[in-house]
Enzyme design. Structure first.
Site, short mmCIF file in Angstrom:
data_model
loop_
_atom_site.label_atom_id
_atom_site.label_comp_id
_atom_site.label_asym_id
_atom_site.label_seq_id
_atom_site.Cartn_x
_atom_site.Cartn_y
_atom_site.Cartn_z
N GLY A 1 0.82 -1.16 -0.12
CA GLY A 1 -0.15 0.01 0.11
C GLY A 1 0.97 1.14 -0.21
O GLY A 1 2.02 1.30 0.61
N ARG B 1 13.58 10.17 -2.03
CA ARG B 1 14.69 11.02 -2.13
C ARG B 1 15.73 10.92 -1.18
O ARG B 1 17.11 11.21 -1.34
CB ARG B 1 14.12 12.39 -1.91
CG ARG B 1 14.78 13.53 -1.81
CD ARG B 1 13.91 14.90 -1.74
NE ARG B 1 14.82 16.13 -1.54
CZ ARG B 1 15.10 16.46 -0.30
NH1 ARG B 1 14.91 15.94 0.74
NH2 ARG B 1 15.93 17.71 -0.47
N ARG C 1 1.37 -5.27 -5.88
CA ARG C 1 1.56 -6.44 -5.02
C ARG C 1 2.03 -7.46 -6.04
O ARG C 1 1.59 -7.49 -7.09
CB ARG C 1 0.15 -6.73 -4.40
CG ARG C 1 -0.27 -5.63 -3.30
CD ARG C 1 -1.08 -5.95 -2.51
NE ARG C 1 -1.12 -5.16 -1.27
CZ ARG C 1 -1.82 -4.00 -0.99
NH1 ARG C 1 -2.64 -3.24 -1.97
NH2 ARG C 1 -1.52 -3.23 -0.13
N ASP D 1 3.83 -4.18 6.51
CA ASP D 1 4.44 -5.39 7.21
C ASP D 1 4.38 -6.58 6.29
O ASP D 1 5.34 -7.43 6.39
CB ASP D 1 3.63 -5.79 8.58
CG ASP D 1 2.31 -6.36 8.08
OD1 ASP D 1 1.56 -7.18 8.77
OD2 ASP D 1 1.50 -5.96 7.11
N THR E 1 3.86 2.92 5.77
CA THR E 1 2.28 2.58 5.70
C THR E 1 1.59 3.66 6.52
O THR E 1 2.08 4.09 7.59
CB THR E 1 2.15 1.28 6.30
OG1 THR E 1 0.84 0.99 6.63
CG2 THR E 1 3.01 1.09 7.65
N ASP F 1 -1.07 2.68 8.30
CA ASP F 1 -1.63 2.20 9.11
C ASP F 1 -0.77 2.05 10.57
O ASP F 1 -1.49 2.01 11.83
CB ASP F 1 -1.83 0.67 8.88
CG ASP F 1 -2.57 0.13 7.61
OD1 ASP F 1 -3.30 1.40 7.28
OD2 ASP F 1 -2.35 -0.60 7.25
N ASP G 1 1.18 0.21 12.08
CA ASP G 1 0.97 -1.02 12.79
C ASP G 1 2.43 -1.54 12.82
O ASP G 1 2.32 -3.09 13.08
CB ASP G 1 -0.24 -1.92 12.17
CG ASP G 1 0.23 -2.21 10.50
OD1 ASP G 1 1.14 -1.73 9.95
OD2 ASP G 1 -0.61 -3.02 10.01
N GLY H 1 -6.74 1.08 8.38
CA GLY H 1 -5.90 0.78 9.47
C GLY H 1 -5.63 -0.69 9.38
O GLY H 1 -5.13 -1.18 10.52
N ARG H 2 -6.29 -1.53 8.64
CA ARG H 2 -6.06 -2.85 8.51
C ARG H 2 -6.77 -3.36 9.78
O ARG H 2 -7.89 -3.13 10.37
CB ARG H 2 -5.07 -3.29 8.15
CG ARG H 2 -5.06 -4.62 7.41
CD ARG H 2 -4.37 -4.56 6.00
NE ARG H 2 -2.74 -4.65 6.19
CZ ARG H 2 -2.04 -5.04 5.29
NH1 ARG H 2 -2.38 -5.43 4.21
NH2 ARG H 2 -0.57 -4.71 5.42
N ARG I 1 -5.12 7.91 1.54
CA ARG I 1 -3.66 7.45 1.11
C ARG I 1 -3.03 8.77 0.45
O ARG I 1 -1.81 8.63 0.35
CB ARG I 1 -3.79 6.18 0.26
CG ARG I 1 -4.10 4.86 0.94
CD ARG I 1 -3.69 3.86 -0.06
NE ARG I 1 -4.20 2.45 0.60
CZ ARG I 1 -3.51 1.90 1.23
NH1 ARG I 1 -2.46 2.13 1.76
NH2 ARG I 1 -3.97 0.71 1.58
#
Ligand code: ADP
Length: 373
Positions: A61, A71, A122, A153, A176, A178, A180, A221-222, A306
């Site tokens: 993501g 950069r 992906r 992750d 990410t 999220d 997490d 946030g999955r 995003r």
């Protein structure tokens, strides 16, 4: 003199005015003695030396601030005399050979841009041994000695497996929204997404108040509730339904009741997208059935979370982490994610970072409950 020169330079070791000491035999003895005494230093320099070229990719993501990280990695590497190759479309680019040399100009004028100039993807082939073998062969054929992987992750899980299989130095950057990943206070993109959520909820509050409605707003946030919980506090929402606290659903009913019975014109509940919370739609249905007197609405913020120009926090975080990734490689670190904890750069082993047990701050939950009466 840059850091790399400092590490490898042996300036003046054999410089001596006395004739006797100028003889080849004498110099060789000095060299051997020095080597015997300082072997660990020589060994370390030898290990760090083979990294002449790094590959950089963004995977999974996308998150605002990934460009600032690209950069920082590129410029820090070039500053230290290391060549950089940009790999397009994550691990897929390693398989399809979408590899391009990056100079400092390739990363000009991108720090303020959302998304990732390297694109992201992906890649299911990379989950197989044959896929990773092909990726390794292509990487070596392109002259790449080490990788910097920017992603969540899943991407860092792939990096850990790849690094172990082929003994490649890989440094991960937590990219990410999220937040997490364990071992870092925040991840690249999280702060920007949080600010986007806050701005959206502020706008929804205007219409919710005018119509005296109850809004369920679903955020990303999955399986983690950082965006929902912190977004709720930042926007003054009445509650957050997060996967870490499964009993929250029942407490919510009580809270809505109290809120509407008192002087509240509107109620806003932030819901983390997750099978545990059931999502905003399911919760709204349940409340509609049980409290038909309320006007319930749902808003799913979706992919707008995003996008956007990264906040100053994310730009600085990405810049620090990108520079630290090159330091880590020069220090002969392998298979670690760069984190920032208590404002200090830390190296977090991949296995720890991806364990999925980053704790939610319970104090924030309590604060939200107290402030939403
Ligand atoms: P994120 O990095 O945002 O969590 P994903 O979970 O989709 O995103 O992972 C991104 C990519 O990382 C996958 O498409 C795949 O190529 C690679 N990856 C994820 N998990 C594994 C795994 N267990 N083994 C090998 N590669 C993996």
């Amino acid at each position: 003199m840059n850091r790399r020169d400092c590490r490898t330079g042996s300036g003046g070791l054999f410089f001596c005015r006395n004739r006797k000491f100028k003889s080849k035999k004498w110099q060789l003895s000095v060299f051997l003695l020095t080597f015997a005494y300082y072997k660990p230093i020589f060994t370390k320099v030898e290990k760090a030396m083979p990294i002449n070229c790094i590959g950089i990719l963004t995977s999974g993501g996308d998150a605002p601030g990934m460009n600032a990280a690209i950069r920082a990695v590129t410029r820090s590497a070039i500053f230290s005399g290391i060549q950089v190759k940009g790999i397009y479309r994550g691990y897929r680019g390693l398989l399809t050979n979408e590899i391009v040399e990056f100079k400092t100009q390739n990363v000009s004028n991108i720090i303020q841009m959302g998304g990732t100039i390297l694109k992201t993807a992906r890649c299911t082939e990379f989950r197989t041994e044959e896929g990773r073998k092909q990726a390794y062969e292509n990487m070596r054929a392109a002259g790449i000695d080490a990788l910097v992987v920017i992603g969540g992750d899943g991407s860092l899980t792939g990096a850990r497996i790849f690094a172990n299989e082929f003994n490649i130095p890989i440094i991960g950057l937590p990219g990410t929204i999220d937040n997490d990943l364990y071992g870092t206070d925040t991840t690249i993109g999280y702060d920007t997404a949080l600010n986007t959520i806050m701005e959206c909820v502020d706008k929804i509050r205007d219409t919710a108040t005018s119509h005296e409605r109850l809004f369920f707003i679903e955020v990303m946030g999955r399986d983690a509730g950082f965006l929902a919980l912190n977004g709720a506090i930042a926007a003054g929402a009445e509650a957050a339904i997060i996967p870490e606290i499964s009993t929250e659903v029942d407490q919510l009913e009580q809270l809505i009741n109290n809120g509407f019975r008192k002087s509240k014109n509107s109620s806003i509940v932030l819901v983390a997208e997750s099978p545990v919370t059931g999502g905003a739609m399911a919760l709204a249905e349940r409340v509609k059935n049980e409290y038909p007197q309320y006007e319930v609405r749902v808003s799913i913020l979706g992919h707008l979370q995003r996008g956007g120009s990264p906040t100053a926090h994310d730009r600085i975080l990405a810049s620090r982490m990108g520079a630290a990734a090159i330091d880590a490689l020069l220090e002969d670190q392998r298979n670690v994610m760069i984190g920032v904890a208590n404002d200090e750069i830390v190296y977090v082993p991949f296995t720890k970072a991806i364990k999925k047990d980053k704790p939610i701050n319970r104090e924030l939950l309590d604060t939200l409950r107290r402030l939403s009466i």
